[in-house]
Design an enzyme around this catalytic site. Structure first.
Site, short mmCIF file in Angstrom:
data_model
loop_
_atom_site.label_atom_id
_atom_site.label_comp_id
_atom_site.label_asym_id
_atom_site.label_seq_id
_atom_site.Cartn_x
_atom_site.Cartn_y
_atom_site.Cartn_z
N GLU A 44 0.83 -1.20 0.00
CA GLU A 44 0.00 0.00 0.00
C GLU A 44 0.87 1.26 0.00
O GLU A 44 1.86 1.33 0.71
CB GLU A 44 -0.91 -0.02 1.23
CG GLU A 44 -1.94 1.09 1.26
CD GLU A 44 -2.86 0.99 2.48
OE1 GLU A 44 -3.95 1.59 2.44
OE2 GLU A 44 -2.49 0.32 3.46
N LYS A 118 -9.56 2.44 -3.18
CA LYS A 118 -9.97 1.83 -1.91
C LYS A 118 -11.33 2.33 -1.47
O LYS A 118 -11.56 3.54 -1.38
CB LYS A 118 -8.90 2.15 -0.86
CG LYS A 118 -9.09 1.50 0.49
CD LYS A 118 -7.87 1.85 1.35
CE LYS A 118 -7.94 1.21 2.73
NZ LYS A 118 -6.69 1.49 3.49
N CYS A 155 -5.95 -3.14 1.72
CA CYS A 155 -5.80 -3.08 3.18
C CYS A 155 -7.13 -3.25 3.92
O CYS A 155 -7.69 -4.34 3.95
CB CYS A 155 -5.08 -1.80 3.58
SG CYS A 155 -4.43 -1.86 5.28
#
Length: 280
Positions: A44, A118, A155
């Site tokens: 990330e 995300k 994540c």
């Protein structure tokens, strides 16, 4: 039918600046190519520190456009040179006030295929991401690449099963899950959630974490990156919990069809009964 893909992932520590991080990841990509890897994914915001440990406007400086920023352009050239598919997670600026936690996907000929933003943005101690990022708004794309159909989930997303399923329904064969997570928060979940998602959705997952303690906080990123197959089994060893590591594994995509025939989860879904999951 057996279809083996040699895949790679990188976990590493923060080197102190973007230039050296980009250099390090280029070196990892070249090393992976030397081992025959045809696809690679990075952690990330791979070319920056995990600055979300603090809330400070100075950290907007790490952002760049996608795909026209310097990092993506550089790695497009490298992907073409090496003949390697790349998953490139960066801090994206779309325009003034529009920032996203993003991963670009580049094909083996260097062409930009698209990006994932995300969806689920945490705002808890040590992970102040809502200060920086808007929620993703591009859905859950799956990209047709030289190695097969590649998806991305970033994540904190991994705690939410809906996106994993959306990627499976879109035909993903492997999902890269770049992350930055530390020992005290969710270490015991790390080897649980992604293998469970691989089983539930019957594809491969590449789970990537950072390593070390960085200058903007005391999060201890614990590595232990891995590939997991559609049966929920680790492919080879899990990476170190404290050192940088390049992980290269052979993935038999033929296993996806085998598992989907044996465990007919997609056949037995009941979307007609799931309305309550999205009702307000």
């Amino acid at each position: 039918m057996s279809h083996t893909v040699r895949a790679a992932l990188v976990q590493t520590e923060w080197t102190g600046d973007t230039a050296s991080m980009n250099d390090a990841h280029e070196a990892y990509a070249r090393a992976a190519a030397d081992q025959g890897a045809k696809v690679i994914g990075f952690q990330e915001v791979f070319n920056a520190p995990y600055f979300c440990q603090v809330q400070d406007e100075e950290h907007y400086r790490w952002a760049e456009p996608v795909p026209d920023g310097p990092t993506i352009v550089r790695f497009q050239d490298l992907a073409k040179e090496l003949g390697m598919v790349m998953v490139l997670p960066v801090f994206e600026v779309e325009g003034p006030g529009f920032y996203y936690n993003t991963a670009a996907v580049v094909d083996a000929d260097g062409s930009y295929l698209g990006k994932y933003r995300k969806h689920h943005i945490p705002q808890v101690r040590g992970f102040w991401e809502k200060f920086y990022f808007r929620p993703g708004n591009l859905g859950w794309p799956v990209f047709d690449t030289a190695v097969g159909r590649v998806g991305v989930y970033i994540c904190y997303d991994r705690h939410f099963p809906e996106g994993w399923r959306a990627l499976g329904l879109a035909g993903a064969q492997i999902v890269y899950n770049p992350s930055a997570t530390h020992r005290g928060l969710s270490a015991y979940l790390w080897k649980l959630e992604q293998p469970a998602a691989a089983v539930a959705n019957e594809y491969f997952i590449a789970a990537i974490n950072r390593v070390g303690v960085e200058e903007y906080g005391d999060n201890d990123f614990y590595g232990t990156s891995y590939f997991v197959d559609p049966r929920g089994q680790f492919v080879g060893d899990v990476a170190s919990d404290s050192k940088a590591e390049l992980v290269v594994r052979d993935l038999d995509f033929g296993l996806i069809d085998q598992v989907r025939h044996q465990w007919a989860f997609y056949r037995d879904r009941r979307p007609d009964a799931y309305d309550l999951l999205t009702e307000s």
